[in-house]
Scaffold this motif. Sequence first.
Motif, PDB file in Angstrom:
ATOM      1  N   GLU A  53       0.824  -1.212   0.000  1.00 45.75           N
ATOM      2  CA  GLU A  53       0.000   0.000   0.000  1.00 45.75           C
ATOM      3  C   GLU A  53       0.857   1.260   0.000  1.00 45.75           C
ATOM      4  N   SER A  54       2.020   1.182   0.649  1.00 43.88           N
ATOM      5  CA  SER A  54       2.946   2.319   0.627  1.00 43.88           C
ATOM      6  C   SER A  54       3.471   2.556  -0.784  1.00 43.88           C
ATOM      7  N   GLU A  57       0.735   4.239  -2.889  1.00 39.83           N
ATOM      8  CA  GLU A  57       0.545   5.648  -2.529  1.00 39.83           C
ATOM      9  C   GLU A  57       1.666   6.520  -3.099  1.00 39.83           C
ATOM     10  N   SER A  60       1.402   6.803  -6.901  1.00 38.15           N
ATOM     11  CA  SER A  60       0.276   7.699  -7.222  1.00 38.15           C
ATOM     12  C   SER A  60       0.683   9.154  -7.065  1.00 38.15           C
ATOM     13  N   ASN A  61       1.416   9.455  -6.001  1.00 38.74           N
ATOM     14  CA  ASN A  61       1.845  10.838  -5.761  1.00 38.74           C
ATOM     15  C   ASN A  61       2.803  11.316  -6.846  1.00 38.74           C
TER      16      ASN A  61
END
Length: 332
Positions: A53-54, A57, A60-61
Motif C-alpha cells: 500500500e505504501s 501511494e 500515485s503521488n
Amino acid sequence: MEKNVKLSSTEIAALWTVYMQDSAFRCFLKHFLNTVQDEEIKPILQLSLDETESHLEKISNIFKEENFPIPSGFSDDDIDLTAPSLFNDSFALSFVYSNAAIGLMGYGKLTATIARKDVLEFFSNCLMGVNNLYKKSVNLMLSKGIYDRPPTIPYPNKVDFIDDKSFLTGWLGKRRPINVIELTELFFNIERNFFGVVVLTGFSQVVEDKEIREYFIKGKDFAEKQAAILNEILKEEDLLGTTPVGMEVTDSTTAPFSDKLMLYMVTSLNSTAIGFMGFGLGTSMRRDLGAHYARIMMEIMKFSEDGANLMINRNWLEQPPQAPNRDSLVNH
C-alpha cells in the motif's frame, strides 16, 4: 533542476509495472489476512500489505505531480472478503516468499534503469523492503519445516579447469555431471512450477468464466509437465528431484477474486516464467539443458499469448504507456 527533470521512459515503465502488480498483490494479501488462522503468519502478511500500500501511494503521488494518468489496476471491487479461504495458511506464507524472491530480482533490475533522484530513492527503498520480507518469510518457513531446501553436493577438494569440449555435450556421448549453477536454475524453476500448479488448481475451482477455467486447467497440466521434465533431469543425476510440500488448496468453490484478477495473475506468472527460463538457458552449458529450456520457453510464450487474447477479448488488458505513433501523426 531536479524537479524539472521529466520521467524517462524506463522510469515510467518501472513505476507503471509496479503499480499494476502491487494493486493485484494487495487483493491477494487482503484475502489471506482475512482468512489465515496461523498467528505467526499474520504479521508477515500485514507487513507485506503495508509495504504494498505504501508503494501504491508513493507511485500515485509521483504520477499526480507529473500530471500522468494513474493506472486503473485492481481494487477492492476485485475481491470478496466474505468468501472462505481458497488456500491453506502455508500457501499464504509461500505467496509472500515467492513474490519477495521475484521482487528481489525484479526491483534490482528496475533500480538499475532509474536515474531521477526521487524515483531512485523509491526503488532503493522497495529493494530494502522486499529483502526484509524475503528474510522473514524464509526464516518462518524454515522454522515450520516447509522450506524445500535445494540439494547438497560434496565439496570439491581442488580447483578444476575445463579441458575437454565434451563439457558441452548433452544429447550424445557421455554427459558430465550437472554443475551447481545449472542445478540452481533447475531446482527453482521446478519450485516455481509447483507454485503455479497450486495457484491454477485453486483458480480452476472458483473461476466463473468457462473459457478461462479451461485455460487454467490447461496451464495446470502444462506446469506439471514442465516440473516433471526438469525433475527427471535431477533424478538422472541421483539428486532425487524436488517434490511439492502439499496441494495447499481448500475445497472452496466460492471465488474470493474476480475472474479478471485471477487471469491477470496467471499472465503475470507466465511473463515471470519466461524470464527465469531464459536465464536458465543462458547459464546452462550442457546442450540438453539448453534445449529443454528453449522448448519450454516457446510453449510458455504460446500459452501466455492465449491468456493475453482472453484478456483482450474481455477488454481487461490495460495498455502500458506508449511512444507516439509518428506515422499516424504525420498522416493526420
